[in-house]
Motif scaffolding. Sequence first.
Motif, mmCIF file in Angstrom:
data_model
loop_
_atom_site.group_PDB
_atom_site.id
_atom_site.type_symbol
_atom_site.label_atom_id
_atom_site.label_comp_id
_atom_site.label_asym_id
_atom_site.label_seq_id
_atom_site.Cartn_x
_atom_site.Cartn_y
_atom_site.Cartn_z
ATOM 1 N N LEU A 95 0.749 -1.129 -0.068
ATOM 2 C CA LEU A 95 -0.158 0.098 -0.100
ATOM 3 C C LEU A 95 0.922 1.303 0.054
ATOM 4 C CD1 LEU A 95 -2.705 -0.996 2.630
ATOM 5 C CD2 LEU A 95 -3.143 -0.351 0.373
ATOM 6 N N ASN A 96 0.572 2.121 -0.757
ATOM 7 C CA ASN A 96 1.239 3.376 -0.517
ATOM 8 C C ASN A 96 0.922 4.277 0.622
ATOM 9 O OD1 ASN A 96 -1.227 4.958 -1.091
ATOM 10 N ND2 ASN A 96 -0.279 6.111 -2.860
ATOM 11 N N GLU A 97 1.756 5.429 0.847
ATOM 12 C CA GLU A 97 1.521 5.939 2.355
ATOM 13 C C GLU A 97 0.351 6.335 2.793
ATOM 14 O OE1 GLU A 97 4.830 8.484 0.989
ATOM 15 O OE2 GLU A 97 5.648 8.446 3.079
ATOM 16 N N THR A 98 -0.667 6.804 1.580
ATOM 17 C CA THR A 98 -1.852 7.221 2.254
ATOM 18 C C THR A 98 -2.935 6.218 2.267
ATOM 19 O OG1 THR A 98 -2.055 7.984 -0.156
ATOM 20 C CG2 THR A 98 -1.472 9.702 1.490
ATOM 21 N N GLY A 99 -2.399 4.920 2.004
ATOM 22 C CA GLY A 99 -3.583 3.868 1.578
ATOM 23 C C GLY A 99 -4.414 3.959 0.540
ATOM 24 N N SER A 100 -4.036 4.783 -0.463
ATOM 25 C CA SER A 100 -4.791 5.146 -1.711
ATOM 26 C C SER A 100 -4.284 4.483 -2.768
ATOM 27 C CB SER A 100 -5.134 6.527 -2.020
ATOM 28 O OG SER A 100 -3.922 7.162 -1.654
ATOM 29 N N ALA A 101 -3.349 3.652 -2.881
ATOM 30 C CA ALA A 101 -2.913 2.741 -4.153
ATOM 31 C C ALA A 101 -2.463 1.640 -3.433
ATOM 32 C CB ALA A 101 -1.919 3.575 -4.775
ATOM 33 N N LEU A 102 -2.925 0.516 -4.078
ATOM 34 C CA LEU A 102 -2.457 -0.912 -3.656
ATOM 35 C C LEU A 102 -1.857 -1.558 -4.677
ATOM 36 C CD1 LEU A 102 -2.741 -3.332 -1.593
ATOM 37 C CD2 LEU A 102 -4.935 -4.089 -2.928
ATOM 38 N N ARG A 141 8.078 9.665 -2.123
ATOM 39 C CA ARG A 141 8.027 9.751 -3.734
ATOM 40 C C ARG A 141 6.867 8.968 -4.336
ATOM 41 N NH1 ARG A 141 12.363 10.503 -0.930
ATOM 42 N NH2 ARG A 141 14.105 11.477 -2.072
ATOM 43 N N PRO A 142 5.602 9.905 -4.259
ATOM 44 C CA PRO A 142 4.338 9.376 -4.657
ATOM 45 C C PRO A 142 4.620 9.026 -6.277
ATOM 46 C CG PRO A 142 4.088 11.613 -3.671
ATOM 47 C CD PRO A 142 5.631 11.433 -3.717
ATOM 48 N N ASN A 143 3.994 7.836 -6.471
ATOM 49 C CA ASN A 143 3.839 7.380 -7.781
ATOM 50 C C ASN A 143 5.462 6.465 -8.114
ATOM 51 O OD1 ASN A 143 1.403 8.125 -8.547
ATOM 52 N ND2 ASN A 143 2.227 9.926 -8.796
ATOM 53 N N ASN A 144 6.205 6.420 -6.850
ATOM 54 C CA ASN A 144 7.394 5.490 -7.306
ATOM 55 C C ASN A 144 7.077 4.114 -6.536
ATOM 56 O OD1 ASN A 144 10.695 7.047 -7.867
ATOM 57 N ND2 ASN A 144 8.819 7.349 -8.876
#
Length: 356
Positions: A95-102, A141-144
């Motif tokens: 999961l990304n840091e904000t839990g909005s992408a898996l 790094r959002p999206n990395n």
Amino acid sequence: MARQWSEGHSSSILCVGASVGPEGLLASGSEGGEVTVWSQEGTILGRLTLPGEEDSTSVVFSPAVPGQLYVSHGDTGPVEEFQGAGEEEINALALNETGSALAVADDSGAVRVLELPGGKVCRTLRRHTNICSSVAFRPHRPNNLVSAGLDMQVMLWGLQKTRPLWTLNLQDVAEEEDDHQQRPGQLFNPPLAHCVSVASCGNVLACAAEDGRVHVMRIGSGSKLEQQGAVKAHSQGASQAHFVSFLSHPYWLVTGGNDGQVALWDLGTHPVVAPEGKAKTKATAAQRRKGKSKTKRKEQSRDKAKTPSKDKSGPKLSISHGDKVNWLCPAVLKGEQCVVVADQSCSLTVYPLSHL
Ligand SMILES: *[C@@H]1O[C@H](CO)[C@@H](O)[C@H](O)[C@H]1NC(C)=O
């Protein structure tokens, strides 16, 4: 003193996840689709067996929604919600840091990125030529996204593109290192990549591989691969490597292997992480050796008494767990810094890291 958490599973535990926060829960998944949720004291709060009897291969808690848990199970992916998230058996979730992408990695080598909530696939990344075993988002790094696979490749992705920003073949690194370090009579397995982890700074990667090494990479400006190296961590395949977020600096790494060892490393002094003179170029063999002997001297003076390992550039803590390590999960349990170990048994073992 090690503690055992038993009764949670009836077969080998394959994965463990911890949620953040002082009262955070733990979850473990095992063969046959079992999932168990634990309190920080090791009390079982819930148990379920997912239908289909496929293995539960990954468990991750949402950093955004307390108590929300994603489990990969067969090819259906995160429990029931997202049917068809992977085409084949899913091996890893992140999961990304904000839990909005898996991110979901599968046996075909594909990595899918799903938007949460909802589970809509927003990216499919196909470049691994064998099973993709591990994925991790890059903090800050959002999206990395980093992925690693049994094709011996580590890839950094920018999610705007379906092409990796760079790919590192671990075999190339291993061979290069062997030129400088003679190991007569030793044969190594190929560096099939099993587990990748990103330090909380976002710029240092560690990847546990079948050659017993933990490969270390540093990412520079422009997301370039700036430097790479390895630590000979285990006498058999290294199955697990996780950066520990709660110790004195971001470069503490806990590793586990098929040799039944669990080890804690301070990569803060590793030449890849702390290059001498902050040189932008790759360290030469001489620089690497210099870096190592420096580390040795420091460690000799600091922890003469407690390092059981002969190799002074070795781990800061070495635990003979005794069974092949399936998963490691660093966690603070009731204020105590610990590592939770899953192996081929039905129990978890908790080791405190506190005497550091
Ligand atoms: C997490 O992923 C979402 C969806 O792709 C994105 O909008 C957001 O910026 C990401 N957050 C972080 C911190 O990476």
